[in-house]
Write an enzyme that holds these catalytic residues in place. Structure first.
Site, PDB file in Angstrom:
ATOM      1  N   ASP A  43      -3.270  40.339  76.237  1.00  0.00           N
ATOM      2  CA  ASP A  43      -3.300  39.737  74.901  1.00  0.00           C
ATOM      3  C   ASP A  43      -4.079  40.646  73.945  1.00  0.00           C
ATOM      4  OD1 ASP A  43      -2.930  37.041  73.306  1.00  0.00           O
ATOM      5  OD2 ASP A  43      -4.929  37.814  72.846  1.00  0.00           O
ATOM      6  N   TYR A  48      -8.526  43.459  66.468  1.00  0.00           N
ATOM      7  CA  TYR A  48      -9.531  43.796  67.485  1.00  0.00           C
ATOM      8  C   TYR A  48      -9.912  45.276  67.444  1.00  0.00           C
ATOM      9  CZ  TYR A  48      -7.966  39.293  69.452  1.00  0.00           C
ATOM     10  OH  TYR A  48      -7.607  37.978  69.632  1.00  0.00           O
ATOM     11  N   LYS A  77      -0.896  40.352  67.404  1.00  0.00           N
ATOM     12  CA  LYS A  77      -1.012  39.365  66.317  1.00  0.00           C
ATOM     13  C   LYS A  77      -1.079  40.026  64.952  1.00  0.00           C
ATOM     14  CE  LYS A  77      -3.816  36.779  69.597  1.00  0.00           C
ATOM     15  NZ  LYS A  77      -4.688  37.761  70.253  1.00  0.00           N
ATOM     16  N   HIS A 110      -1.821  35.366  63.315  1.00  0.00           N
ATOM     17  CA  HIS A 110      -3.152  35.204  63.919  1.00  0.00           C
ATOM     18  C   HIS A 110      -3.896  33.962  63.419  1.00  0.00           C
ATOM     19  CE1 HIS A 110      -6.444  37.883  65.888  1.00  0.00           C
ATOM     20  NE2 HIS A 110      -6.680  36.617  66.112  1.00  0.00           N
TER      21      HIS A 110
END
Ligand code: A2P
Length: 315
Positions: A43, A48, A77, A110
């Site tokens: 994931d 990130y 996302k 997201h």
């Protein structure tokens, strides 16, 4: 590993590896190790900040024959700054380039939050665009297009309430296949899970261990791994408390994505998917719900901005 079959007839492994907070410099090793252990579900997300390094790990793993692209489930996302129609495809293409992939297995919106391009911390009212200015339907149209073009085998959402998910299901041509939300024994999300089950949407549980490694934690947060019910069940089944939290998520038929960059904990978490909890143990954990959010969304609720905790969570 338990899997769930989607309408596409493809399957998703019930336990995947979370990569939020997996730092550059350590995420490459973590991904390579995870794939060797047997993880087939990773994931990711653009925000990130580590997709490039994850892409290097995928590329090496394919080259070394550790796994094939077809055997791997990869989620990413769309970040909040890219909700406008013209920004969705460029964002997706950047993620694909960084991950060194031709397609994603799943692409998620997201958050139900729209922001201006380049909005960065600290957020102010001017960082945000309201859902009237950039409706979810505008973003979703592009998500559907990505699915049709084969860039994302499935599309879905994250952090959506029952109300927001229902509105999207009512208007969508291609229904969201997943809703990824925070879920663990202190935030069981039973109403949302029931709704998802009825609508054929898979619920993915994030922060299943309480995301202790995140910044801006509140003082005196509950520690699920020290919860006496969890600890007692761990002793009964000969597992660690973390494994009980993950086994609970799998036993109630959700997908769960614990993050680790530590080889031993990666293995431990992967093996948790095989642990069966009995009805007494499941109902003891069911009593623990406190509707406690570790990720409470306060960073979106800035003074004078369009988002509040009430209109974010619809509660
Ligand atoms: P680490 O990456 O060093 O293993 P969440 O998935 O809820 O975001 O939680 C991630 C946090 O939990 C990280 O700090 C991670 O540290 C830690 N963690 C992951 N697996 C375990 C485990 N099996 N036991 C204890 N802590 C764990």
């Amino acid at each position: 590993m338990k899997t769930y079959t989607l309408k596409s007839n493809l399957t998703v492994p019930a336990l995947g590896l979370g990569t939020w907070k997996a730092e550059k410099g350590e995420v490459y090793k973590a991904i390579r190790e995870a794939i060797k252990i047997g993880y087939r579900h990773i994931d990711c997300a653009a925000i990130y900040g580590n997709e490039e390094e994850i892409g290097q790990a995928f590329s090496e793993a394919f080259k070394e024959g550790d796994v094939t692209r077809e055997e791997l489930w990869v989620t990413s996302k769309l970040w909040n700054t890219n909700h406008k129609k013209e920004n969705v495809f460029p964002a997706l293409k950047k993620t694909l380039a960084d991950l060194q992939l031709d397609y994603l297995d799943l692409y998620l919106v997201h958050w139900p939050i729209a922001m201006v391009p380049n909005a960065a911390f600290p957020f102010t009212a001017e960082s945000f665009l309201s859902l009237e200015e950039v409706p979810v339907t505008e973003t979703w149209g592009q998500m559907e297009e990505a699915n049709k073009q084969g860039l994302a085998n499935h599309i879905g959402v994250s952090n959506f309430s029952v109300k927001k998910l229902k509105d999207l299901l009512d208007s969508a041509e291609i229904k969201p296949a997943f809703n990824q939300v925070e879920s663990h024994p202190l935030l069981q999300q039973n109403d949302l899970l029931e709704f998802c089950n009825a609508e054929g949407v898979i619920l993915t549980a994030y922060s299943p261990l309480g995301s202790k490694d995140r910044v801006n934690k509140k003082e005196n947060e509950p520690d699920m791994m020290n919860n006496e019910v969890v600890v007692k069940i761990a002793e009964e089944v000969g597992a660690t408390p973390a494994q009980v939290l993950l086994a609970w998520a799998v036993n109630r038929n959700t997908v769960v994505i614990p993050k680790s960059v530590n080889p031993e904990r990666l293995k431990q978490n992967f093996e948790a998917a095989e642990i069966e909890l009995n009805a007494t143990q499941m109902s003891a954990i069911a009593q623990l719900d406190q509707h406690h959010r570790f990720i409470d969304g306060t960073f979106w609720a800035v003074e004078g901005g369009p988002y509040t905790l009430a209109n974010l969570w619809d509660e």
